[in-house]
Write an enzyme that holds these catalytic residues in place. Structure first.
Site, PDB file in Angstrom:
ATOM      1  CB  CYS A  47      -0.927  -0.013   1.203  1.00 57.98           C
ATOM      2  SG  CYS A  47      -1.928  -1.507   1.262  1.00 57.98           S
ATOM      3  CG  HIS A  83      -6.221   2.019   0.636  1.00 62.80           C
ATOM      4  ND1 HIS A  83      -5.135   2.626   0.027  1.00 62.80           N
ATOM      5  CD2 HIS A  83      -5.696   1.063   1.454  1.00 62.80           C
ATOM      6  CE1 HIS A  83      -4.019   2.067   0.479  1.00 62.80           C
ATOM      7  NE2 HIS A  83      -4.327   1.112   1.333  1.00 62.80           N
TER       8      HIS A  83
HETATM    9  C1  LIG Z   1     -14.774  -4.025   4.603  1.00 59.37           C
HETATM   10  C2  LIG Z   1     -14.891  -4.903   3.387  1.00 59.37           C
HETATM   11  C3  LIG Z   1     -14.524  -6.335   3.742  1.00 59.37           C
HETATM   12  C4  LIG Z   1     -16.349  -4.840   2.890  1.00 59.37           C
HETATM   13  O1  LIG Z   1     -16.476  -5.680   1.774  1.00 59.37           O
HETATM   14  P1  LIG Z   1     -17.885  -6.485   1.490  1.00 59.37           P
HETATM   15  O2  LIG Z   1     -18.384  -6.999   2.778  1.00 59.37           O
HETATM   16  O3  LIG Z   1     -17.629  -7.450   0.384  1.00 59.37           O
HETATM   17  O4  LIG Z   1     -18.816  -5.330   1.030  1.00 59.37           O
HETATM   18  P2  LIG Z   1     -19.429  -5.123  -0.430  1.00 59.37           P
HETATM   19  O5  LIG Z   1     -18.326  -4.741  -1.378  1.00 59.37           O
HETATM   20  O6  LIG Z   1     -20.275  -6.331  -0.783  1.00 59.37           O
HETATM   21  O7  LIG Z   1     -20.357  -3.856  -0.208  1.00 59.37           O
HETATM   22  C5  LIG Z   1     -21.559  -3.943   0.554  1.00 59.37           C
HETATM   23  C6  LIG Z   1     -21.994  -2.548   0.928  1.00 59.37           C
HETATM   24  O8  LIG Z   1     -21.045  -1.979   1.867  1.00 59.37           O
HETATM   25  C7  LIG Z   1     -20.478  -0.789   1.312  1.00 59.37           C
HETATM   26  N1  LIG Z   1     -19.055  -0.807   1.658  1.00 59.37           N
HETATM   27  C8  LIG Z   1     -18.146  -1.715   1.278  1.00 59.37           C
HETATM   28  N2  LIG Z   1     -16.946  -1.416   1.823  1.00 59.37           N
HETATM   29  C9  LIG Z   1     -17.132  -0.309   2.562  1.00 59.37           C
HETATM   30  C10 LIG Z   1     -16.278   0.474   3.361  1.00 59.37           C
HETATM   31  N3  LIG Z   1     -15.000   0.149   3.519  1.00 59.37           N
HETATM   32  N4  LIG Z   1     -16.785   1.541   3.986  1.00 59.37           N
HETATM   33  C11 LIG Z   1     -18.087   1.890   3.836  1.00 59.37           C
HETATM   34  N5  LIG Z   1     -18.948   1.167   3.095  1.00 59.37           N
HETATM   35  C12 LIG Z   1     -18.473   0.088   2.467  1.00 59.37           C
HETATM   36  C13 LIG Z   1     -20.696  -0.903  -0.172  1.00 59.37           C
HETATM   37  O9  LIG Z   1     -20.750   0.388  -0.767  1.00 59.37           O
HETATM   38  C14 LIG Z   1     -22.031  -1.609  -0.251  1.00 59.37           C
HETATM   39  O10 LIG Z   1     -23.067  -0.675   0.016  1.00 59.37           O
HETATM   40  P3  LIG Z   1     -24.519  -0.837  -0.622  1.00 59.37           P
HETATM   41  O11 LIG Z   1     -25.056  -2.131  -0.080  1.00 59.37           O
HETATM   42  O12 LIG Z   1     -25.253   0.375  -0.132  1.00 59.37           O
HETATM   43  O13 LIG Z   1     -24.313  -0.866  -2.100  1.00 59.37           O
HETATM   44  C15 LIG Z   1     -13.964  -4.351   2.249  1.00 59.37           C
HETATM   45  O14 LIG Z   1     -14.321  -3.016   1.948  1.00 59.37           O
HETATM   46  C16 LIG Z   1     -12.516  -4.408   2.651  1.00 59.37           C
HETATM   47  O15 LIG Z   1     -11.892  -5.461   2.605  1.00 59.37           O
HETATM   48  N6  LIG Z   1     -11.908  -3.248   3.042  1.00 59.37           N
HETATM   49  C17 LIG Z   1     -10.532  -3.211   3.482  1.00 59.37           C
HETATM   50  C18 LIG Z   1      -9.575  -3.223   2.316  1.00 59.37           C
HETATM   51  C19 LIG Z   1      -8.179  -3.420   2.773  1.00 59.37           C
HETATM   52  O16 LIG Z   1      -7.874  -4.238   3.610  1.00 59.37           O
HETATM   53  N7  LIG Z   1      -7.238  -2.644   2.190  1.00 59.37           N
HETATM   54  C20 LIG Z   1      -5.837  -2.715   2.553  1.00 59.37           C
HETATM   55  C21 LIG Z   1      -5.636  -2.054   3.861  1.00 59.37           C
HETATM   56  S1  LIG Z   1      -4.046  -2.317   4.543  1.00 59.37           S
END
Ligand SMILES: CC(C)(COP(=O)(O)OP(=O)(O)OC[C@H]1O[C@@H](n2cnc3c(N)ncnc32)[C@H](O)[C@@H]1OP(=O)(O)O)[C@@H](O)C(=O)NCCC(=O)NCCS
Length: 387
Positions: free
Chosen positions: A85, A334
């Protein structure tokens, strides 16, 4: 660092860019940066491109060469750099070094990532390439799980509370509402953050950065080659990079990232400045608790008090040290390889007085980009030169 200035910056929005390839987005951001710089593109003697997971997620590598060619810069050295990252911050530092060493009159740094076209488990697997999988792979941890452990360690040592951690999300999401490039801005309460969907206890959905597409780019040049404009000159005062322990078991202390501490120390020394001189910081809030720890590791907030400062508004605009006025990773999203250059983009806009969510009269800004579980880190300090 002396004699290196920011000539121009560009960025796409961070969020969804359906149907765009990584090279499309990289070229879009880079064109904007070159236009903003107002320099002859023939002066760009080197291209550095930060990218982390496009090989795994999109099947496309050689992005530095593809972007250079798409910009009409064929023939210049075009190099991809990777540090999870922190790839974007690393690309920026390489561009600065190319100019500082006299190897390049001007250099282009581009960061890019395309992630949203794949399902979350596939993205999670790709992001886990940032771990030392031969050892840490056996733990089954993903990044939300790892930061959940870090949170528990910080809470156990310093008494950091759920309300303090949630205050980070409330602030950054609110800032994001004022940033047209941010996709996840929101007007939230701490209770809404604390009751959002559980991801990896104690991490909940609104504690997490988003999976995003996007690109950002910066043109740096020798200060004496900067075209004359009415804008204030922005100099690179420091561009530091460090590496940290490669695996969880090598951590002495889960409440601090040694790579951040080391890069910050180098950056302050290069700039001849200290934490009190920093007017704003864009730091690596991949999860809410990460902002608390980063603010302490950078020396901007006393050790153990990151949560207290967040809940008291001392890290908001108008507070002691404004953190992530752009909305940060939590509100912008991100796109991992692009984030470090997106941070530089935001800091430059602040120092020029062009930011949509301004920190009043900011003269010195910092960008902090952390890779993996702290294996790579960059800290850059930029300063406005008046007159
Ligand atoms: C948190 C996380 C697991 C959610 O993924 P998910 O459960 O598959 O969620 P989806 O992509 O199916 O999205 C479902 C809903 O949540 C919302 N959403 C997804 N990620 C979100 C986030 N981080 N913050 C706010 N809303 C989020 C989507 O917009 C969607 O909304 P909707 O239902 O109104 O359309 C994913 O965003 C993630 O892995 N984030 C971290 C990424 C990471 O680790 N990066 C490196 C860091 S070191």
């Amino acid at each position: 660092v002396t004699g290196v200035s920011i000539a121009g910056v560009g960025s796409t929005s961070f969020g969804r860019h359906d149907g765009r390839t990584p090279q499309d987005l990289g070229i879009m951001a880079a064109r904007d940066a070159i236009l903003d710089a107002g320099i002859d593109r023939g002066d760009i003697d080197a291209v550095y491109l930060g990218n982390f997971v496009s090989g795994v997620l999109t099947g496309q590598e050689v992005l530095a060469g593809l972007v250079a060619h798409g910009l009409g810069l064929s023939g210049v050295p075009a190099t991809k750099v990777e540090g999870a990252c922190a790839s974007g911050g690393i690309a920026f530092r390489h561009a600065v070094m190319a100019v500082a060493s006299g190897q390049a009159r001007a250099a282009l740094a581009v960061g890019v990532e395309v992630m949203t076209g794949r399902d979350t488990p596939v993205v999670t697997g790709a992001l886990n390439c940032a771990l030392d999988n031969a050892s840490d792979g056996a733990t089954g941890l993903s990044f939300p799980g790892f930061f959940g452990l870090v949170w528990r360690a910080h809470a156990a040592r310093y008494g950091t509370t759920r309300a303090q951690v949630a205050a980070v999300a409330v602030k950054n999401k609110r800032h994001g509402l004022r940033n047209p490039l941010a996709s996840l801005g929101a007007d939230l309460t701490g209770e809404a953050v604390a009751s959002s969907r559980l991801v990896a206890d104690p991490i909940r959905l609104l504690d997490c950065c988003g999976v995003s597409d996007g690109a950002a780019a910066v043109v740096v040049t020798a200060s004496d080659r900067l075209p004359r404009t009415a804008r204030p000159r922005i100099d690179v005062l420091a561009a530091a990079q460090s590496s940290g322990p490669p695996r969880f078991s090598a951590f002495d202390d889960m409440t601090s990232f040694p790579a951040t501490v080391a890069a910050a120390k180098m950056a302050y020394a290069q700039a001849g400045l200290g934490p009190k001189d920093i007017d704003l910081v864009e730091l690596h809030d991949c999860f809410t608790v990460a902002e608390i720890i980063d603010s302490e590791d950078l020396g901007l907030v006393p050790r153990g008090e990151g949560g207290v400062w967040a809940v008291e508004g001392r890290t908001d605009i108008g507070g002691d040290i404004p953190i992530n006025p752009s909305g940060g990773l939590l509100a912008k999203g991100h796109p991992v390889g692009a984030t470090g250059l997106g941070q530089v983009f935001e800091v430059v806009r602040q120092l020029r007085g062009e930011h949509p969510n301004p920190v009043g009269d900011a003269r010195v800004g910092m960008a902090h980009n952390l890779g993996g579980a702290g294996i790579a880190c960059t800290v850059s300090i930029l300063g406005r030169v008046d007159g």
